[in-house]
Design a protein around this motif. Sequence first.
Motif, PDB file in Angstrom:
ATOM      1  N   GLU A  65       0.849  -1.179   0.000  1.00  0.00           N
ATOM      2  CA  GLU A  65       0.000   0.000   0.000  1.00  0.00           C
ATOM      3  C   GLU A  65       0.890   1.237   0.000  1.00  0.00           C
ATOM      4  N   TRP A  66       0.356   2.323  -0.564  1.00  0.00           N
ATOM      5  CA  TRP A  66       1.123   3.557  -0.699  1.00  0.00           C
ATOM      6  C   TRP A  66       0.520   4.642   0.180  1.00  0.00           C
ATOM      7  N   ARG A  67       1.372   5.280   0.967  1.00  0.00           N
ATOM      8  CA  ARG A  67       0.932   6.428   1.749  1.00  0.00           C
ATOM      9  C   ARG A  67       1.093   7.674   0.894  1.00  0.00           C
ATOM     10  N   ARG A  68      -0.030   8.333   0.633  1.00  0.00           N
ATOM     11  CA  ARG A  68      -0.027   9.542  -0.183  1.00  0.00           C
ATOM     12  C   ARG A  68      -0.024  10.761   0.727  1.00  0.00           C
ATOM     13  N   GLU A  69       0.928  11.647   0.483  1.00  0.00           N
ATOM     14  CA  GLU A  69       1.041  12.864   1.277  1.00  0.00           C
ATOM     15  C   GLU A  69       1.183  14.053   0.349  1.00  0.00           C
ATOM     16  N   ARG A  86       4.320   9.495  -2.738  1.00  0.00           N
ATOM     17  CA  ARG A  86       3.697   8.201  -2.486  1.00  0.00           C
ATOM     18  C   ARG A  86       4.783   7.252  -2.000  1.00  0.00           C
ATOM     19  N   VAL A 116      -1.242   4.518   7.038  1.00  0.00           N
ATOM     20  CA  VAL A 116      -0.846   4.552   5.636  1.00  0.00           C
ATOM     21  C   VAL A 116      -2.015   4.866   4.717  1.00  0.00           C
ATOM     22  N   HIS A 117      -3.186   4.286   5.012  1.00  0.00           N
ATOM     23  CA  HIS A 117      -4.318   4.338   4.090  1.00  0.00           C
ATOM     24  C   HIS A 117      -5.589   4.092   4.872  1.00  0.00           C
ATOM     25  N   ALA A 130      -2.154   6.376  13.649  1.00  0.00           N
ATOM     26  CA  ALA A 130      -3.097   7.185  12.889  1.00  0.00           C
ATOM     27  C   ALA A 130      -4.260   7.716  13.704  1.00  0.00           C
ATOM     28  N   ARG A 146      -4.905  12.779   7.541  1.00  0.00           N
ATOM     29  CA  ARG A 146      -4.644  11.350   7.374  1.00  0.00           C
ATOM     30  C   ARG A 146      -4.529  10.989   5.901  1.00  0.00           C
ATOM     31  N   PRO A 147      -3.869   9.881   5.594  1.00  0.00           N
ATOM     32  CA  PRO A 147      -3.780   9.430   4.203  1.00  0.00           C
ATOM     33  C   PRO A 147      -5.158   9.261   3.599  1.00  0.00           C
TER      34      PRO A 147
END
Length: 254
Positions: free
Chosen positions: A103-107, A115, A162-163, A233, A241-242
């Motif tokens: 999974e990708w954490r998008r910021e 990502r 993360v997501h 989180a 949050r993501p």
Amino acid sequence: MCGRYFALQSPELYRRFYGYAEQPNFPARYNIAPTQPVPIVHVENGSRHFRLVRWGLWPSWLKDPKDFPLVINARVETMTEKPTFRGALRHRRCVFLADGFYEWRREGTGKTATRTPFMIRRADGAPMALAGLWENWLGADGSEIDTAAIVTTGANGLMAAVHDRMPAILSRDQVEPWLDTRGVEPASAAALCRPCPDDWLTLDPVSPRVNDARNDEPDLVVPLEQPSVAPEAPGIPAKDRPRSSDEDAQGSLF
């Protein structure tokens, strides 16, 4: 969302764990991507069976898949209602053979967004039973394709760092009722698809090489030299949050 995963253990270990009759031979895969052939286990005539399917579900009523969106995930909150999933939820439930997922954490937003990829595995090293739905699609020309999607649910505390979504990960005891389409009604089956306990999982950052689906080597599942992400989180303000990408490819209609 679940858009990439991996399956590393031996075919014989999966066969013993899930109890299907076939004895397929297939290699370890470190970066499984949508539209690729993927292994599942399902029940037919009371027995478990191995099957290869295309990751990206086509409902049986679909006339022409050419313009149909790529449906790799089914949200548990709406799959009992949406026509894309209703038939499969009642008659064709499955489990994806997997050992973990990415999974990708998008910021950030726009061109400055980043990502960061993370690898999520079971802490005990057991196969990760990802709940799924599959369909048998028949074309007007007689062609036949088996397809499937992974069921997703809200994130647990660990994943929320993360997501906000994650795959529905079944316990070994839950695999039987999930696959039992004759004895377990859709609503009861859907109730099995909830966030798993935090202590089932480990979560570690991995190389950005996993971003490219053409990369499929063992180094992809080697954690970077950083500490595992803690389940922090819940303390992050909701606006920071993501964000979810669960609807990105398939839209809210499906």
